[in-house]
Scaffold this active site. Structure first.
Site, PDB file in Angstrom:
ATOM      1  N   ILE A  39       0.804  -1.218   0.000  1.00 34.33           N
ATOM      2  CA  ILE A  39       0.000   0.000   0.000  1.00 34.33           C
ATOM      3  C   ILE A  39       0.840   1.273   0.000  1.00 34.33           C
ATOM      4  CG2 ILE A  39      -1.966  -1.153   1.077  1.00 34.33           C
ATOM      5  CD1 ILE A  39      -1.269   0.340   3.689  1.00 34.33           C
ATOM      6  N   TRP A  61       1.146  -1.615   9.778  1.00 35.47           N
ATOM      7  CA  TRP A  61       2.289  -1.913  10.630  1.00 35.47           C
ATOM      8  C   TRP A  61       1.727  -2.085  12.032  1.00 35.47           C
ATOM      9  CZ3 TRP A  61       7.884  -1.327  10.084  1.00 35.47           C
ATOM     10  CH2 TRP A  61       8.579  -1.394  11.295  1.00 35.47           C
ATOM     11  N   TYR A 125       3.665   4.315  17.432  1.00 27.42           N
ATOM     12  CA  TYR A 125       2.624   3.571  16.731  1.00 27.42           C
ATOM     13  C   TYR A 125       1.335   4.388  16.681  1.00 27.42           C
ATOM     14  CZ  TYR A 125      -1.084   0.109  16.035  1.00 27.42           C
ATOM     15  OH  TYR A 125      -2.192  -0.552  15.591  1.00 27.42           O
TER      16      TYR A 125
END
Length: 288
Positions: A39, A61, A125
C-alpha cells in the site's frame, strides 16, 4: 452485489473479513495480501482500487514496540499507505473503511472515549495510526470511514489470548498486568461489524466518519487472562496481577483504552456483544 477489496488479507482480521464476506454470498471479493499489494506504492494501490465499491483496509504496521525506533517505516505504512488508499478511493468514488486503534488516545481518561474525543497518542505507533486517520478524513470526507478497535484477538494470528493459553501449558503461574483497562475484541466479531458498515455505506445508510469497533464492557489484561484460562477449564487463580512497572516495554501503553459506541445506532448496526460473551464464542471456533 458490491465489489469489495480487502487489503492485508492474510492477517488475523483479514482472514476473518474474507470468511464473513464469502459467507454472505452478497459480495464480489478481491483479497490482497501484503505480498500482493504494497500500500506504500501509489500506482499499485490505484490499480487495485479501480473497479471496487468498497475498500476495507486491514493492512498495517502492527509492531508497537518496533515503531519506537522505526517510526518512519511505521508511518510509511500506517500514514502514507493509507493516504494512497484514500486517494485511490477519492478518484474512483469507492468507500474506504480503514481500521485504526485506541492508541490514538492518551489513555488517561476515566470514562469511555467518544468518537469525537481529542486525540493525543503517547507512542510512535499511535502517531503513525493517527496520520492514517487524518489522511482518510482529509482525502475522503464523503466516503471515508475510520473504525478504531483495540485488544484484538482471533484464531488466525498471534495475540494475547493465544499467548496466555500457550503459557498456561508451560508455566504454573502467569504474571499479568492489572492496571491497564480495555475492551478485548474478537476479530471475527469486528469483521462482521466492518462488513455491515460496508453494506450500510454503499446503501447510503451510514454517515462517513469515525466509529469505535470494540466489544462492550471492559476489563484488564489480568481479567482477560483469568477468563481465558477459565474457558479452558483451568484454574484462573494461576494468574497473578502485577503493575505495568513490572513489565517494561519500549513503547508506553495507554492506561485506559475503553471507547464508546455511540455512532452505530444511527447506521442501524448493532454494537458488538460483551467481551466475555465474545471470548466464549471465539474459543468455540477455530484452532486455539
Amino acid at each position: 452485489m458490491s465489489a469489495v477489496l480487502v487489503t492485508g488479507a492474510a492477517g488475523m482480521l483479514g482472514q476473518d473479513l474474507l470468511a464473513v464476506l464469502h459467507g454472505s454470498g452478497a459480495h464480489k471479493v478481491t483479497a490482497r495480501t501484503r505480498a500482493e499489494l504494497d500500500i506504500t506504492d501509489p500506482a499499485s494501490v490505484a490499480a487495485s482500487v479501480a473497479g471496487h465499491d468498497v475498500v476495507i483496509n486491514a493492512a498495517a504496521w502492527t509492531d508497537v514496540d518496533a515503531a519506537e525506533t522505526r517510526e518512519q517505516e511505521a508511518t510509511a505504512v500506517n500514514g502514507a499507505g493509507v493516504a494512497n488508499l484514500a486517494a485511490g478511493c477519492a478518484e474512483t468514488g469507492a468507500r474506504l473503511i480503514h481500521v485504526s486503534t485506541d492508541y490514538v488516545f492518551a489513555g488517561d481518561a476515566t470514562v469511555p472515549y467518544a468518537e469525537d474525543a481529542p486525540t493525543d497518542p503517547i507512542n510512535a505507533y499511535g502517531r503513525s495510526k493517527l496520520a492514517g486517520e487524518t489522511a482518510v478524513r482529509r482525502l475522503t470526507p464523503d466516503g471515508g470511514y475510520v473504525v478504531r478497535t483495540a485488544w484484538l484477538y482471533g484464531a488466525h494470528g498471534p495475540n494475547f489470548v493465544k499467548t496466555m493459553l500457550r503459557l498456561a501449558g508451560e508455566r504454573e503461574q502467569l504474571d499479568v498486568v492489572d492496571d491497564q483497562r480495555g475492551q478485548p475484541t474478537w476479530s471475527f466479531a469486528l469483521a462482521q461489524q466492518l462488513v455491515a458498515l460496508a453494506d450500510a455505506a454503499v446503501a447510503g445508510r451510514a454517515a462517513p466518519g469515525i466509529y469505535h469497533g470494540t466489544a462492550a464492557g471492559e476489563t484488564t489484561w489480568y481479567g482477560l487472562a483469568r477468563a481465558a484460562l477459565a474457558e479452558r477449564g483451568l484454574d484462573p487463580d494461576r494468574v497473578r496481577p502485577i503493575t505495568s512497572e513490572r513489565f517494561q516495554r519500549p513503547a508506553r501503553r495507554p492506561t485506559y483504552s475503553v471507547m464508546g459506541h455511540g455512532r452505530w445506532a444511527a447506521a442501524g448496526i448493532d454494537v458488538q456483544p460483551h467481551w466475555r460473551a465474545g471470548l466464549t464464542e471465539a474459543l468455540r471456533h477455530g484452532d486455539w
